[in-house]
Design a protein around this motif. Structure first.
Motif, PDB file in Angstrom:
ATOM      1  N   CYS A 174       0.472  -1.020  -0.166  1.00 32.66           N
ATOM      2  CA  CYS A 174       0.500  -0.476   0.083  1.00 32.66           C
ATOM      3  C   CYS A 174       0.886   1.201  -0.062  1.00 32.66           C
ATOM      4  CB  CYS A 174      -1.087  -0.097   1.183  1.00 32.66           C
ATOM      5  SG  CYS A 174      -2.086   1.486   1.001  1.00 32.66           S
ATOM      6  N   LYS A 176      -0.610   4.063   0.624  1.00 28.81           N
ATOM      7  CA  LYS A 176      -1.351   5.768   1.069  1.00 28.81           C
ATOM      8  C   LYS A 176      -0.711   6.052   2.338  1.00 28.81           C
ATOM      9  CE  LYS A 176      -4.707   5.105  -2.031  1.00 28.81           C
ATOM     10  NZ  LYS A 176      -3.573   5.403  -3.283  1.00 28.81           N
ATOM     11  N   PHE A 177      -0.213   5.652   3.153  1.00 32.58           N
ATOM     12  CA  PHE A 177      -0.075   5.648   4.325  1.00 32.58           C
ATOM     13  C   PHE A 177      -0.601   6.432   4.844  1.00 32.58           C
ATOM     14  CE2 PHE A 177       4.245   5.254   1.559  1.00 32.58           C
ATOM     15  CZ  PHE A 177       5.438   4.582   3.002  1.00 32.58           C
ATOM     16  N   CYS A 178      -2.021   5.901   5.772  1.00 30.80           N
ATOM     17  CA  CYS A 178      -2.968   6.906   6.246  1.00 30.80           C
ATOM     18  C   CYS A 178      -2.112   6.929   7.198  1.00 30.80           C
ATOM     19  CB  CYS A 178      -4.036   5.725   6.152  1.00 30.80           C
ATOM     20  SG  CYS A 178      -4.873   5.481   4.935  1.00 30.80           S
ATOM     21  N   PHE A 180      -2.578   6.213  10.630  1.00 30.88           N
ATOM     22  CA  PHE A 180      -3.262   5.254  11.693  1.00 30.88           C
ATOM     23  C   PHE A 180      -2.568   3.844  11.737  1.00 30.88           C
ATOM     24  CE2 PHE A 180      -6.592   5.584   9.147  1.00 30.88           C
ATOM     25  CZ  PHE A 180      -6.449   4.501   8.772  1.00 30.88           C
ATOM     26  N   CYS A 181      -1.367   3.309  10.210  1.00 31.49           N
ATOM     27  CA  CYS A 181      -1.523   1.770   9.692  1.00 31.49           C
ATOM     28  C   CYS A 181      -0.638   1.836   9.467  1.00 31.49           C
ATOM     29  CB  CYS A 181      -2.134   2.360   8.530  1.00 31.49           C
ATOM     30  SG  CYS A 181      -2.616   0.686   7.767  1.00 31.49           S
ATOM     31  N   VAL A 183       0.479  -0.778   7.830  1.00 32.71           N
ATOM     32  CA  VAL A 183       0.697  -1.235   6.493  1.00 32.71           C
ATOM     33  C   VAL A 183       1.587  -1.773   5.245  1.00 32.71           C
ATOM     34  CG1 VAL A 183      -0.493  -2.690   4.626  1.00 32.71           C
ATOM     35  CG2 VAL A 183      -1.490  -2.444   6.925  1.00 32.71           C
ATOM     36  N   PRO A 184       1.375  -0.002   5.146  1.00 36.18           N
ATOM     37  CA  PRO A 184       2.468   0.372   4.240  1.00 36.18           C
ATOM     38  C   PRO A 184       4.228  -0.400   5.126  1.00 36.18           C
ATOM     39  CG  PRO A 184       1.080   2.094   4.451  1.00 36.18           C
ATOM     40  CD  PRO A 184       0.857   0.872   5.816  1.00 36.18           C
ATOM     41  N   GLN A 218      -4.648  -4.015  -0.785  1.00 35.98           N
ATOM     42  CA  GLN A 218      -5.423  -3.600   0.429  1.00 35.98           C
ATOM     43  C   GLN A 218      -6.336  -2.092  -0.612  1.00 35.98           C
ATOM     44  OE1 GLN A 218      -2.143  -5.599   1.854  1.00 35.98           O
ATOM     45  NE2 GLN A 218      -3.657  -5.129   3.658  1.00 35.98           N
ATOM     46  N   THR A 219      -5.793  -1.403  -1.128  1.00 34.60           N
ATOM     47  CA  THR A 219      -6.620  -1.127  -2.318  1.00 34.60           C
ATOM     48  C   THR A 219      -6.727  -1.006  -3.272  1.00 34.60           C
ATOM     49  OG1 THR A 219      -4.423   0.297  -2.556  1.00 34.60           O
ATOM     50  CG2 THR A 219      -5.533   1.326  -0.928  1.00 34.60           C
ATOM     51  N   PHE A 256     -10.255   1.630  -1.498  1.00 29.46           N
ATOM     52  CA  PHE A 256      -9.734   2.886  -1.065  1.00 29.46           C
ATOM     53  C   PHE A 256     -10.992   4.273  -2.008  1.00 29.46           C
ATOM     54  CE2 PHE A 256      -7.889   6.775  -1.059  1.00 29.46           C
ATOM     55  CZ  PHE A 256      -6.635   6.515   0.574  1.00 29.46           C
ATOM     56  N   ARG A 295      -6.698  10.868   5.105  1.00 25.72           N
ATOM     57  CA  ARG A 295      -7.161   9.256   4.045  1.00 25.72           C
ATOM     58  C   ARG A 295      -7.426   9.938   2.497  1.00 25.72           C
ATOM     59  NH1 ARG A 295      -7.887   4.403   4.830  1.00 25.72           N
ATOM     60  NH2 ARG A 295     -10.191   4.342   3.790  1.00 25.72           N
TER      61      ARG A 295
HETATM   62  S1  SF4 Z   1      -5.088   2.066   5.644  1.00 25.42           S
HETATM   63 FE1  SF4 Z   1      -6.335   0.952   4.385  1.00 25.42          FE
HETATM   64  S2  SF4 Z   1      -5.168   2.626   2.501  1.00 25.42           S
HETATM   65 FE2  SF4 Z   1      -4.633   3.199   4.348  1.00 25.42          FE
HETATM   66  S3  SF4 Z   1      -2.206   2.736   4.949  1.00 25.42           S
HETATM   67 FE3  SF4 Z   1      -3.677   0.790   5.944  1.00 25.42          FE
HETATM   68  S4  SF4 Z   1      -3.921  -0.290   4.194  1.00 25.42           S
HETATM   69 FE4  SF4 Z   1      -3.285   1.419   3.160  1.00 25.42          FE
END
Ligand code: SF4
Length: 498
Positions: A174, A176-178, A180-181, A183-184, A218-219, A256, A295
């Motif tokens: 991913c 996006k680098f939200c 809070f997340c 995952v990236p 993920q998106t 997304f 977001r």
């Molecule tokens: S919430 Fe979803 S879109 Fe945002 S960084 Fe995490 S995986 Fe990526």
């Protein structure tokens, strides 16, 4: 030749479910026998999630239960794979010294070799990649991608094992680098798989019995890849997958909102196999919170997107995710989330209490200001509001007939039967009679049926409903055809506004 037994437990998202299936497939091909008794297995792997602190604590707790079995059997190999392995290998070894191997989600192709390394050398084995891949050269990233891609290409599902409704990965990582997340950081940069590989995988799965496929990313709607120099976007990919003859339904998660384009709605409208269902996380109903989450959309853009989707696809249902108690969330912000739920009439929502994840922007800002008690209350309020919406929507379906793909026996029915029996109540139905199926709009339907119905599309007349489940009776004649058509005299549901 048998290499021994392996137990693999999966936590977290659909991506992890798919990763586990692929890792288990590789190990099975090498001669490992999957078993269900963790304490008695030769190799124990926990596929972990890092999205919330709670998920990591759960993984540590499971690993803790392996201390004694490992003391009894010094040859046992304990491995941690997935996002937590990538995020905090040192922390895992420090707190769980009996762990022998850690392997991040980008290196799962190496799990069999890592097990051999531990077995031969009795040393710890480690394979991590994504946390450094953002700094690496394009060539290094390409090689890493080839390595992880090999796992998907090696897919060889055991007959009869989850082949009815498989996931197919179309994208990894991913960008996006939200704020809070995590995952990236654990799954690395966004990369889409070539369409030809996805179609070949769909055909192979169809040959093994798949009738419904779910495309995973993920998106997922951001998917784009080159086919002979021409960009293929997600709407086109949906059309290509839908052309695989034996596949009767196509789904996709997770979308997304910021990247969603109308050509995907057009594909949903025009392709009969693509189901009328979206998982579209909102995360908050407050623009201020969405901005702090980074977001990349506003509340009104999110609402407009859903309205447009329902214009294109009147039967569309939408599920959403919300985070309560994100840094600085006020009561007004929370009320805005309640209003968004009422405005969008979701099919269901998943609500998470914010927990700070190390390495993320939100954690660096150090602003986890909302107390646990307030998060818990807000969590309950969103769920209660949604439950009323879901119950009302499901009640409107009573008397209609819906298409379901029959998935198997109902676990909920089995549990209810056990509870009734334990209370000494007379049970008027047998557990083996109760089947569960899923509508195109992702609603769960429980109905009496026969084992031979499993794996088939059928029509069910809805007779009762709760917020989570529809109950009904099978329209027997619908099973007489390969591809169900609407039997005469049946009233179809109008789902768009419910
Ligand atoms: S919430 Fe979803 S879109 Fe945002 S960084 Fe995490 S995986 Fe990526």
């Amino acid at each position: 030749m048998s290499c021994g037994t392996v137990y693999l437990e999966t936590m977290g998202c659909q991506m992890n479910v798919l990763d586990s299936e692929l890792v288990l497939g590789r190990l099975r091909a090498q001669g490992y026998e999957p078993v269900s008794d963790m304490a008695a297995a030769d190799v124990v792997l926990i596929n972990t999630c890092s999205v919330r602190d709670h998920a990591e604590q759960k993984a540590l707790s499971r690993l803790g239960t392996l201390k004694k079995p490992k003391q009894r059997n010094g040859q046992m190999i304990v491995g941690v794979i997935g996002c937590m392995a990538e995020r905090d290998p040192d922390g895992i070894f420090a707190r769980m010294p009996h762990v022998d191997l850690v392997c991040g989600p980008g290196e799962l192709n190496k799990v069999p070799a890592l097990i051999e390394e531990v077995r031969e050398n009795r040393t710890r084995a480690i394979a991590l990649s994504q946390s450094s891949s953002r700094k690496s050269t394009p060539l290094q990233r390409a090689l890493e991608y080839d390595s992880v891609e090999a796992l998907d290409l090696s897919r060889d599902p055991a007959p009869g094992h989850g082949v009815l409704q498989p996931y197919i990965r179309v994208q990894r990582g991913c960008d996006k680098f939200c704020t809070f997340c995590v995952v990236p950081f654990t799954r690395g940069a966004e990369r889409s798989r070539p369409p030809s590989q996805i179609i070949d995988e769909a055909k192979m799965l169809a040959d093994r019995g798949a009738r419904e496929v779910t495309l995973l990313g993920q998106t997922v709607n951001s998917y784009v890849n080159q086919d002979n120099g021409r960009p293929v976007r997600f709407g086109e990919l949906l059309a290509e997958v839908a052309e695989v003859p034996a596949i009767q339904r196509v789904r996709f998660v997770t979308s997304f909102p910021g990247d969603f384009t109308d050509d995907i709605f057009e594909a949903m409208r025009d392709l009969p196999k693509v189901c009328e269902y979206l998982h579209l996380p909102a995360q908050s109903g407050s623009d201020a919170v969405l901005e702090r989450m980074r977001r990349q959309y506003t509340v009104s853009e999110y609402v407009d997107l859903i309205d447009r989707g329902r214009d294109y696809v009147p039967a569309l249902t939408v599920a959403s995710d919300f985070i309560v108690g994100f840094c600085g969330e006020t009561e007004e912000d929370h009320e805005a989330s309640v209003r968004l739920i009422e405005r969008c009439l979701f099919k269901n929502i998943f609500v998470f209490k914010y927990s700070q994840r190390p390495g993320t922007v939100a954690a660096r800002r150090g602003a986890d200001t909302v107390s646990y008690e307030v998060k818990r209350r807000r969590n309950g309020e969103l769920l209660a509001r949604q439950e009323r919406i879901s119950a009302a929507a499901n009640r409107k379906l009573i008397g209609t007939t819906v298409e379901v793909l029959v998935e198997g026996y109902s676990k909920a029915a089995a549990k209810a039967q056990e509870a009734e029996q334990s209370r000494g109540q007379e049970v008027s139905w047998r557990r083996s009679d109760q089947l569960v199926g899923r509508t195109r709009t992702d609603r769960i339907v429980v109905f009496p049926g026969k084992p031979g119905h499993i794996g088939r599309l059928a029509w069910v007349r809805i007779t009762a409903a709760t917020a989570l489940t529809l109950h009904g009776t099978l329209v027997e004649e619908s099973l007489e055809q390969d591809r169900v058509t609407v039997p005469a005299g049946i009233s179809l549901p109008v789902l768009g506004s419910v």
